[in-house]
Design a protein around this motif. Structure first.
Motif, PDB file in Angstrom:
ATOM      1  N   LEU A   1       0.946  -1.080   0.181  1.00 49.84           N
ATOM      2  CA  LEU A   1       0.121  -0.011  -0.005  1.00 49.84           C
ATOM      3  C   LEU A   1       0.748   1.421  -0.091  1.00 49.84           C
ATOM      4  O   LEU A   1       1.744   1.518   0.639  1.00 49.84           O
ATOM      5  CB  LEU A   1      -0.829   0.100   1.044  1.00 49.84           C
ATOM      6  CG  LEU A   1      -1.878  -1.195   1.182  1.00 49.84           C
ATOM      7  CD1 LEU A   1      -2.769  -1.036   2.309  1.00 49.84           C
ATOM      8  CD2 LEU A   1      -2.960  -0.913   0.128  1.00 49.84           C
TER       9      LEU A   1
ATOM     10  N   LEU B   1     -10.046   3.858   0.666  1.00 53.32           N
ATOM     11  CA  LEU B   1      -9.978   2.604   1.216  1.00 53.32           C
ATOM     12  C   LEU B   1      -8.520   2.230   1.628  1.00 53.32           C
ATOM     13  O   LEU B   1      -8.423   1.851   2.662  1.00 53.32           O
ATOM     14  CB  LEU B   1     -10.465   1.780   0.023  1.00 53.32           C
ATOM     15  CG  LEU B   1     -11.025   0.118   0.205  1.00 53.32           C
ATOM     16  CD1 LEU B   1     -12.031   0.286   1.231  1.00 53.32           C
ATOM     17  CD2 LEU B   1     -11.461  -0.459  -1.128  1.00 53.32           C
ATOM     18  N   ASN B   2      -7.851   2.625   0.875  1.00 55.70           N
ATOM     19  CA  ASN B   2      -6.140   2.849   1.135  1.00 55.70           C
ATOM     20  C   ASN B   2      -6.016   3.177   2.719  1.00 55.70           C
ATOM     21  O   ASN B   2      -5.346   2.317   3.537  1.00 55.70           O
ATOM     22  CB  ASN B   2      -5.472   3.053   0.159  1.00 55.70           C
ATOM     23  CG  ASN B   2      -4.025   3.175   0.372  1.00 55.70           C
ATOM     24  OD1 ASN B   2      -3.526   2.312   1.155  1.00 55.70           O
ATOM     25  ND2 ASN B   2      -3.172   3.833  -0.683  1.00 55.70           N
TER      26      ASN B   2
ATOM     27  N   GLU C   1      -1.233   8.524  -2.472  1.00 51.64           N
ATOM     28  CA  GLU C   1      -2.108   8.209  -3.622  1.00 51.64           C
ATOM     29  C   GLU C   1      -1.504   8.415  -4.684  1.00 51.64           C
ATOM     30  O   GLU C   1      -1.148   9.706  -5.249  1.00 51.64           O
ATOM     31  CB  GLU C   1      -3.515   8.596  -3.662  1.00 51.64           C
ATOM     32  CG  GLU C   1      -4.359   7.702  -4.692  1.00 51.64           C
ATOM     33  CD  GLU C   1      -5.620   8.375  -4.657  1.00 51.64           C
ATOM     34  OE1 GLU C   1      -6.547   8.054  -5.440  1.00 51.64           O
ATOM     35  OE2 GLU C   1      -5.984   9.199  -3.865  1.00 51.64           O
TER      36      GLU C   1
ATOM     37  N   LEU D   1      -6.638  -3.832  -4.257  1.00 53.94           N
ATOM     38  CA  LEU D   1      -7.585  -3.904  -3.258  1.00 53.94           C
ATOM     39  C   LEU D   1      -9.075  -3.433  -3.629  1.00 53.94           C
ATOM     40  O   LEU D   1     -10.091  -4.334  -3.128  1.00 53.94           O
ATOM     41  CB  LEU D   1      -6.946  -2.763  -2.322  1.00 53.94           C
ATOM     42  CG  LEU D   1      -7.428  -2.723  -0.696  1.00 53.94           C
ATOM     43  CD1 LEU D   1      -7.571  -4.148  -0.075  1.00 53.94           C
ATOM     44  CD2 LEU D   1      -6.868  -1.712   0.039  1.00 53.94           C
TER      45      LEU D   1
ATOM     46  N   VAL E   1      -3.218  -0.519  -4.667  1.00 54.90           N
ATOM     47  CA  VAL E   1      -4.693   0.008  -4.274  1.00 54.90           C
ATOM     48  C   VAL E   1      -5.653  -0.476  -5.303  1.00 54.90           C
ATOM     49  O   VAL E   1      -6.803  -0.741  -4.664  1.00 54.90           O
ATOM     50  CB  VAL E   1      -4.517   1.558  -4.259  1.00 54.90           C
ATOM     51  CG1 VAL E   1      -6.042   2.276  -3.969  1.00 54.90           C
ATOM     52  CG2 VAL E   1      -3.579   2.241  -3.269  1.00 54.90           C
TER      53      VAL E   1
ATOM     54  N   VAL F   1     -11.137   4.596  -3.899  1.00 50.36           N
ATOM     55  CA  VAL F   1     -10.104   3.768  -4.020  1.00 50.36           C
ATOM     56  C   VAL F   1      -8.877   4.297  -2.680  1.00 50.36           C
ATOM     57  O   VAL F   1      -8.351   3.421  -1.878  1.00 50.36           O
ATOM     58  CB  VAL F   1      -9.613   3.450  -5.132  1.00 50.36           C
ATOM     59  CG1 VAL F   1      -8.287   2.571  -4.896  1.00 50.36           C
ATOM     60  CG2 VAL F   1     -10.495   2.869  -5.792  1.00 50.36           C
ATOM     61  N   GLY F   2      -8.410   5.727  -2.819  1.00 47.93           N
ATOM     62  CA  GLY F   2      -7.637   6.176  -1.888  1.00 47.93           C
ATOM     63  C   GLY F   2      -8.010   6.095  -0.709  1.00 47.93           C
ATOM     64  O   GLY F   2      -7.335   5.973   0.201  1.00 47.93           O
TER      65      GLY F   2
END
Lengths: 337, 337
Positions: free
Chosen positions: A75, B90-91, A79, A90, A87, B87-88
């Motif tokens: 991870l 979630l990371n 970002e 995931l 990511v 998505v970011g």
């Protein structure tokens, strides 16, 4: 907590009410597997009318399952654009599990650290029903341990181990061949390779594809055009500026989006509008190329789709499938902008 | 499964062996909270020597907790560049939870669909200990329901509801003011706003910031320069090509990275090198601007950090903190490339 609990409506009482089997009710409420859509609707309507609410605790105790997947992923701390971390994987793992009762625990790992201890904790403490591993080494210690423990797991990428295990992979040799071949067909002859560290399986596979394409066009690879390191935009920027400025390379095959953006920035800074004569190809998990401008060959496979496939293979194993049957290799699509 | 289980080494037997309290052992093995680092090391060494393995089942039964967080997020079907999905977030959620026993279930939702039924299922079926919500409406039905159920939750963005709830938010008014102000200081006067749908709280906040900056520079907003829709690169490309081609706008304030890339592609296609005279600013969750080339003002706040903060606020509530105290507003940094 004041949230009200429903009275004890069970699968059994719903089945009795409808005159169907408990198995039918269970399947209809879970994923509708092997049940007609009409029956699924009827069961769900009855369950709602009777005030049934699902509760995982019962299933946990009954089956001994945790309903947790552990995902060992790289991870990224920031970002980034495209293929800079896991990511996207995931995202895909969560997407596949959305229709199931499974939750995910992500364990951040770097490529360097192989996290064998954490894997052992999961198995010994039964912290999960299965494991997803990224950053796979040629002789991955974690894979050896999990094979011995006979614990469900799937790797993103292949090892060189002889024992069969479950994996999902992109055909990296083909992807690199595809990009190099496209650049050669555009007339480029001095194609620089900016790729990852040679310790990783996929980098060796990519190198094979790159050299095969060159050889098919009667060229021999020039070691001075090969760069292997942890991929970063900054490093690519410097390499590309040097090579383009001194006229040593006329095209760049980039390992991912970050490296492509860095290489383009380096070339642009050094030779300005001359960038139009330089070729670019990359492996891509996003549609970034459409927004960058200029001609780019992208060997594309969605990282989200990859995550989806990884979770799917793992669920199949948890469901009892033989691990040797849970392997999948996919080819990238060449998208030229 | 052949993975061996350890004999019944418990917190109690470790405590007895060491002559310390069970609480000390539990804390040392969990997160080291309120325990000296030396004691943490000693306890862990003893636990390893005695063959202790953690098992969540006991904690689940003892505490009634599920150790699951449900995250209702807009997961994009394709991995996109920057601020195109959650998505970011979630990371970041996973990063915060990595040191805890919590797993995540992601529930994909779109902005349009408010998923009240799914939220109700989670509360009634006790499928999780807490909920993270994205795509917040001004009068969000899910927020009203969760307040009434007194169930731990946190929203990414604020509502207009009077009851206090836990939220994390970026100061969107400030971010839009900051970008507009930077463009005005660069000498631009006809600044187009390409933003999201007005039904979302943050879009209204951004509009206020944009108009405030204009008014501070003695300008009145021109409605012909305002565009509100579901953000996409394609739409931005068309809008920007039109405005730049007809000389109607000399700068663009973009809601995110996708819109910025689309707008730049549109301007470049229409007026080529003239793009150097056009100003660009955006709200950003990535460092994309450094690789695009050209002068860009980015109001930056990491989406990963946002996810981290959301999970942190939620854990605090699950730990008993008052929800009104679990609120956090952060300002973006202006990064000019």
């Amino acid at each position: 907590m004041s949230a009200k609990r429903s009275p004890a409506v069970t699968l059994k009482s719903i089945a009795a009410e409808m005159g169907v089997s408990v198995t039918t009710v269970a399947r209809a409420l879970k994923d509708g597997d092997r049940i007609s859509p009409e029956m699924v609707d009827r069961v769900r309507a009855t369950a709602t009318r009777m005030g049934y609410v699902r509760n995982l605790e019962g299933a946990r105790l009954r089956t001994g399952k945790t309903f947790v997947i552990m995902a060992f992923l790289g991870l990224s701390p920031e970002e980034e654009v495209g293929d800079s971390g896991s990511v996207g994987l995931l995202n895909g793992i969560h997407a596949r599990l959305a229709s199931t009762d499974y939750a995910v625990r992500a364990v951040p790992v770097s490529a360097a650290e192989q996290s064998l201890d954490r894997v052992r904790d999961v198995v010994q403490g039964r912290l999960a029903d299965g494991i997803v591993l990224d950053h796979i080494g040629l002789q991955d210690e974690r894979v050896k341990y999990l094979l011995e423990a006979d614990f469900p797991f799937v790797t993103f990428g292949r090892t060189e181990l002889l024992s069969a295990h479950s994996w999902f992979d992109i055909d990296n040799e083909h992807a690199a061949w595809q990009g190099t071949d496209a650049l050669l067909r555009d007339g480029h002859r001095r194609i620089a390779l900016i790729d990852g560290d040679m310790g990783q399986t996929f980098v060796r596979q990519r190198l094979r594809g790159y050299e095969r394409a060159l050889s098919e066009h009667g060229l021999s690879p020039d070691p001075a055009l090969r760069f292997h390191a942890e991929p970063s935009a900054e490093a690519a920027r410097g390499i590309a500026a040097d090579l383009a400025g001194e006229n040593r390379a006329d095209a760049f095959l980039c390992v991912n989006e970050m490296v492509l953006l860095g290489a383009r920035a380096g070339v642009r800074a050094r030779i300005g509008a001359g960038i139009d004569g330089i070729g670019f190809a990359m492996r891509a998990g996003t549609n970034l190329a459409s927004y960058v401008g200029g001609r780019i060959h992208a060997s594309h496979f969605s990282r989200r789709q990859s995550g989806w496939e990884l979770a799917d293979l793992l669920l199949r194993q948890i469901g009892g499938a033989d691990r040797a049957s849970c392997q999948k290799l996919v080819r990238t699509d060449l998208v030229t902008t």
